[in-house]
Scaffold this motif. Structure first.
Motif, PDB file in Angstrom:
ATOM      1  N   ARG A 372      -4.210 -21.536 -19.410  1.00 35.97           N
ATOM      2  CA  ARG A 372      -4.827 -21.171 -18.126  1.00 35.97           C
ATOM      3  C   ARG A 372      -4.046 -21.786 -16.959  1.00 35.97           C
ATOM      4  O   ARG A 372      -3.789 -21.120 -15.945  1.00 35.97           O
ATOM      5  CB  ARG A 372      -6.277 -21.646 -18.089  1.00 35.97           C
ATOM      6  CG  ARG A 372      -7.028 -21.238 -16.816  1.00 35.97           C
ATOM      7  CD  ARG A 372      -8.397 -21.848 -16.782  1.00 35.97           C
ATOM      8  NE  ARG A 372      -8.305 -23.305 -16.713  1.00 35.97           N
ATOM      9  CZ  ARG A 372      -9.357 -24.112 -16.846  1.00 35.97           C
ATOM     10  NH1 ARG A 372     -10.558 -23.611 -17.071  1.00 35.97           N
ATOM     11  NH2 ARG A 372      -9.201 -25.428 -16.771  1.00 35.97           N
ATOM     12  N   LEU A 375      -0.890 -19.910 -16.531  1.00 34.55           N
ATOM     13  CA  LEU A 375      -1.150 -18.627 -15.883  1.00 34.55           C
ATOM     14  C   LEU A 375      -1.438 -18.807 -14.398  1.00 34.55           C
ATOM     15  O   LEU A 375      -0.990 -18.009 -13.562  1.00 34.55           O
ATOM     16  CB  LEU A 375      -2.338 -17.933 -16.564  1.00 34.55           C
ATOM     17  CG  LEU A 375      -2.075 -17.382 -17.970  1.00 34.55           C
ATOM     18  CD1 LEU A 375      -3.377 -16.889 -18.593  1.00 34.55           C
ATOM     19  CD2 LEU A 375      -1.063 -16.239 -17.912  1.00 34.55           C
ATOM     20  N   GLU A 376      -2.188 -19.862 -14.061  1.00 36.18           N
ATOM     21  CA  GLU A 376      -2.476 -20.125 -12.658  1.00 36.18           C
ATOM     22  C   GLU A 376      -1.192 -20.457 -11.896  1.00 36.18           C
ATOM     23  O   GLU A 376      -1.018 -20.057 -10.744  1.00 36.18           O
ATOM     24  CB  GLU A 376      -3.485 -21.271 -12.540  1.00 36.18           C
ATOM     25  CG  GLU A 376      -4.897 -20.894 -12.990  1.00 36.18           C
ATOM     26  CD  GLU A 376      -5.842 -22.081 -12.962  1.00 36.18           C
ATOM     27  OE1 GLU A 376      -5.346 -23.227 -12.786  1.00 36.18           O
ATOM     28  OE2 GLU A 376      -7.054 -21.867 -13.122  1.00 36.18           O
ATOM     29  N   ARG A 377      -0.294 -21.251 -12.552  1.00 35.22           N
ATOM     30  CA  ARG A 377       0.972 -21.589 -11.917  1.00 35.22           C
ATOM     31  C   ARG A 377       1.811 -20.334 -11.670  1.00 35.22           C
ATOM     32  O   ARG A 377       2.366 -20.144 -10.567  1.00 35.22           O
ATOM     33  CB  ARG A 377       1.754 -22.566 -12.793  1.00 35.22           C
ATOM     34  CG  ARG A 377       3.053 -23.094 -12.160  1.00 35.22           C
ATOM     35  CD  ARG A 377       3.812 -23.953 -13.139  1.00 35.22           C
ATOM     36  NE  ARG A 377       4.252 -23.188 -14.287  1.00 35.22           N
ATOM     37  CZ  ARG A 377       5.318 -22.378 -14.290  1.00 35.22           C
ATOM     38  NH1 ARG A 377       6.031 -22.198 -13.176  1.00 35.22           N
ATOM     39  NH2 ARG A 377       5.660 -21.724 -15.380  1.00 35.22           N
ATOM     40  N   LYS A 378       1.883 -19.485 -12.701  1.00 33.21           N
ATOM     41  CA  LYS A 378       2.647 -18.246 -12.544  1.00 33.21           C
ATOM     42  C   LYS A 378       2.018 -17.337 -11.498  1.00 33.21           C
ATOM     43  O   LYS A 378       2.732 -16.668 -10.737  1.00 33.21           O
ATOM     44  CB  LYS A 378       2.746 -17.523 -13.888  1.00 33.21           C
ATOM     45  CG  LYS A 378       3.633 -18.238 -14.899  1.00 33.21           C
ATOM     46  CD  LYS A 378       3.731 -17.456 -16.196  1.00 33.21           C
ATOM     47  CE  LYS A 378       4.672 -18.137 -17.175  1.00 33.21           C
ATOM     48  NZ  LYS A 378       4.785 -17.397 -18.441  1.00 33.21           N
ATOM     49  N   GLN A 379       0.712 -17.339 -11.435  1.00 31.43           N
ATOM     50  CA  GLN A 379       0.029 -16.525 -10.434  1.00 31.43           C
ATOM     51  C   GLN A 379       0.342 -17.032  -9.023  1.00 31.43           C
ATOM     52  O   GLN A 379       0.551 -16.248  -8.096  1.00 31.43           O
ATOM     53  CB  GLN A 379      -1.482 -16.552 -10.684  1.00 31.43           C
ATOM     54  CG  GLN A 379      -2.294 -15.662  -9.747  1.00 31.43           C
ATOM     55  CD  GLN A 379      -1.955 -14.196  -9.926  1.00 31.43           C
ATOM     56  OE1 GLN A 379      -1.908 -13.705 -11.044  1.00 31.43           O
ATOM     57  NE2 GLN A 379      -1.700 -13.504  -8.825  1.00 31.43           N
ATOM     58  N   LYS A 380       0.388 -18.374  -8.897  1.00 27.92           N
ATOM     59  CA  LYS A 380       0.726 -18.954  -7.596  1.00 27.92           C
ATOM     60  C   LYS A 380       2.153 -18.586  -7.201  1.00 27.92           C
ATOM     61  O   LYS A 380       2.432 -18.252  -6.033  1.00 27.92           O
ATOM     62  CB  LYS A 380       0.567 -20.473  -7.642  1.00 27.92           C
ATOM     63  CG  LYS A 380       0.759 -21.166  -6.297  1.00 27.92           C
ATOM     64  CD  LYS A 380       0.499 -22.651  -6.417  1.00 27.92           C
ATOM     65  CE  LYS A 380       0.641 -23.332  -5.051  1.00 27.92           C
ATOM     66  NZ  LYS A 380       1.961 -23.113  -4.437  1.00 27.92           N
ATOM     67  N   GLU A 381       3.066 -18.657  -8.196  1.00 28.14           N
ATOM     68  CA  GLU A 381       4.444 -18.268  -7.919  1.00 28.14           C
ATOM     69  C   GLU A 381       4.529 -16.809  -7.470  1.00 28.14           C
ATOM     70  O   GLU A 381       5.246 -16.472  -6.522  1.00 28.14           O
ATOM     71  CB  GLU A 381       5.318 -18.484  -9.160  1.00 28.14           C
ATOM     72  CG  GLU A 381       5.548 -19.946  -9.510  1.00 28.14           C
ATOM     73  CD  GLU A 381       6.391 -20.100 -10.765  1.00 28.14           C
ATOM     74  OE1 GLU A 381       6.717 -19.058 -11.384  1.00 28.14           O
ATOM     75  OE2 GLU A 381       6.718 -21.242 -11.122  1.00 28.14           O
ATOM     76  N   LEU A 382       3.782 -15.964  -8.159  1.00 33.58           N
ATOM     77  CA  LEU A 382       3.776 -14.545  -7.781  1.00 33.58           C
ATOM     78  C   LEU A 382       3.208 -14.355  -6.382  1.00 33.58           C
ATOM     79  O   LEU A 382       3.720 -13.545  -5.593  1.00 33.58           O
ATOM     80  CB  LEU A 382       2.965 -13.736  -8.798  1.00 33.58           C
ATOM     81  CG  LEU A 382       3.596 -13.574 -10.181  1.00 33.58           C
ATOM     82  CD1 LEU A 382       2.618 -12.898 -11.130  1.00 33.58           C
ATOM     83  CD2 LEU A 382       4.876 -12.734 -10.091  1.00 33.58           C
ATOM     84  N   ASN A 383       2.143 -15.109  -6.076  1.00 28.34           N
ATOM     85  CA  ASN A 383       1.547 -15.004  -4.734  1.00 28.34           C
ATOM     86  C   ASN A 383       2.540 -15.475  -3.659  1.00 28.34           C
ATOM     87  O   ASN A 383       2.655 -14.863  -2.589  1.00 28.34           O
ATOM     88  CB  ASN A 383       0.263 -15.820  -4.655  1.00 28.34           C
ATOM     89  CG  ASN A 383      -0.856 -15.212  -5.487  1.00 28.34           C
ATOM     90  OD1 ASN A 383      -0.821 -14.024  -5.796  1.00 28.34           O
ATOM     91  ND2 ASN A 383      -1.836 -16.018  -5.844  1.00 28.34           N
ATOM     92  N   LYS A 386       5.133 -12.937  -3.220  1.00 28.95           N
ATOM     93  CA  LYS A 386       4.574 -11.800  -2.483  1.00 28.95           C
ATOM     94  C   LYS A 386       4.526 -12.099  -0.991  1.00 28.95           C
ATOM     95  O   LYS A 386       4.888 -11.264  -0.147  1.00 28.95           O
ATOM     96  CB  LYS A 386       3.165 -11.491  -3.008  1.00 28.95           C
ATOM     97  CG  LYS A 386       2.516 -10.295  -2.351  1.00 28.95           C
ATOM     98  CD  LYS A 386       1.144 -10.035  -2.957  1.00 28.95           C
ATOM     99  CE  LYS A 386       0.481  -8.852  -2.287  1.00 28.95           C
ATOM    100  NZ  LYS A 386      -0.865  -8.594  -2.854  1.00 28.95           N
TER     101      LYS A 386
END
Length: 441
Positions: A372, A375-383, A386
């Motif tokens: 988790r 995934l949160e780290r990767k989501q932050k990177e994606l954000n 973006k």
């Protein structure tokens, strides 16, 4: 314990001997040689506990509607059934019923395939290794190589599987109860460990009072003994215990009149004894424990009376049991509260297994937590990417807009007509004529 009943007299032998389940009583017109095609409804009976219970009961229901098979069933014995001799009579079953059996098999194959797919998805999703051998055992009661038609081998497999599984069913029930009791003891120990010293003393006192209250009950007669049966004769049947007649007693409690006492009819005889020990709603009385006590009583009587081990008590077996010394047993039945359900070694193994399972769950939880976080780290990177991309796009748009402004400023302004004299200056022609011309005076 689920109450199980037998079928009509002609079908009882097969149903009780190799299945111990009930089916709907059947009324047949024996004057007709050809069975009338009809819409056959699924049997409305109690479950055996087997995972293929519905399929099993429906097959029996439809086979018993065939006059030829029904007659063979009536004359069959346990050995013939186990050895598969009865299965060969399937070839003579009427086409209408064979067609229905084919449909039942196809439905069962579809159900099992869907069940296996669901189990595979569930186990795979939990990260567990799929036990393919265990999944394949789900098909042991039929021939999966032929998924379309119900043949002799299917009936043989069904009989063999049901016989074996029902023989193991009581053992699995005992194991289930033992696990239940050990878990109950473990949870109680955990509660005590989380209490203060005063709370612990009060809880121990309350537990001991409940245990003593549960143990205070009238004498429980030995199941199947003269005293126990006479008590039923008097309290349930309303007859004089001094005039107890075993043969009459048997006929009274052979509720379906098939000439046998099956397991459910036997268990009905123990209600009075169980009511002495267990009362629904009492905190000290465990109803799950009562079901185990009922099972123990039935097994005791079967071991004493059922000499041919067909899971039924015939009139001759019952009458013979009343002539044994055990029939006059006066000692009180030893209930579960007087007999330990598990050993200390079994309890230690059980608790160690709980610790191992808890550790496995903790490790799995840690792994999921790390996943988790990742995934949160990767989501932050994606954000962030973006947001950076949006800012870059906005900057490009700003640069484009800025580049357009100087280009527009460098272009020639359109000619604007000027009206002569409008600004107070003389017209251009007059300005020239007024200028001095060289060589002229």
């Amino acid at each position: 314990m689920v109450a199980l009943r037998s079928v009509a007299p002609c079908g009882l032998v097969l149903l009780s001997l190799w299945l111990c389940i009930q089916a709907v009583p059947i009324s047949m017109d024996k004057s007709k040689e050809e069975p009338v095609r009809e819409d056959l409804e699924p049997p409305q009976s109690a479950e055996t506990g087997l995972h293929y219970d519905r399929y099993l009961r429906e097959v029996i229901e439809f086979l018993e509607k065939d006059p030829h098979f029904k007659e063979k069933l009536k004359n069959a014995n346990m050995d013939d059934i186990k050895q598969g001799k009865l299965s060969k009579e399937l070839d003579f079953v009427h086409h209408n019923f064979r067609t229905k059996l084919d449909e039942l098999k196809r439905e069962e194959m579809g159900r099992l395939r869907m069940l296996i797919r669901a189990k595979q998805d569930l186990q795979g999703g939990n990260g567990r290794t799929v036990d393919h051998q265990a999944l394949l055992k789900q098909f042991e009661h039929l021939n999966q190589r032929n998924p379309h038609t119900f043949e002799v081998e299917d009936l043989e497999r069904l009989i063999q599987s049901a016989t074996k599984d029902l023989e193991n069913y009581d053992k699995s029930r005992h194991d289930e109860f033992k696990q239940y009791e050990m878990l109950k003891a473990h949870e109680r120990k955990e509660r005590l460990n989380n209490m203060t010293a005063e709370e612990r003393v009060a809880e121990e006192r309350r537990y001991e009072e409940m245990r003593k209250k549960h143990a205070e009950h009238p004498k429980v007669n030995h199941p199947g003994s003269a005293d126990q049966l006479k008590e039923v004769w008097q309290e349930s049947d309303g007859l004089d215990p001094d005039n107890f007649e075993p043969k009459t007693f048997f006929k009274i409690h052979d509720s379906n009149g098939d000439g046998f006492l099956d397991e459910s009819e036997l268990e009905a005889l123990f209600v009075k004894e169980l009511e002495k020990v267990y009362t629904p709603g009492n905190e000290e009385d465990d109803m799950f424990e009562m079901q185990e006590e009922r099972l123990r009583m039935r097994e005791h009587v079967m071991n004493e009376v059922d000499t041919d081990k067909d899971r039924l008590v015939s009139l001759s077996e019952f009458m013979a049991s009343t002539q044994k010394e055990e029939f006059l047993e006066k000692d009180e039945w030893e209930t579960l509260d007087q007999k330990p359900t598990y050993t200390e070694e079994e309890m230690r193994e059980f608790e160690q297994r709980l610790v191992n399972e808890e550790n496995d769950i903790f490790k799995k939880s840690e792994e999921l937590s790390k996943q988790r976080e990742e995934l949160e780290r990767k989501q932050k990177e994606l954000n962030d990417q973006k947001i950076g991309l949006q800012q870059a796009v906005e900057e490009i748009e700003r640069i484009k807009a800025t580049a357009k402004e100087p280009a527009a400023a460098g272009e020639a302004a359109p000619a604007v007509p000027v009206v002569p004299g409008s600004d107070g200056s003389p017209p251009p022609g007059l300005q020239q004529s007024a200028a001095p011309v060289p060589g002229r005076s």
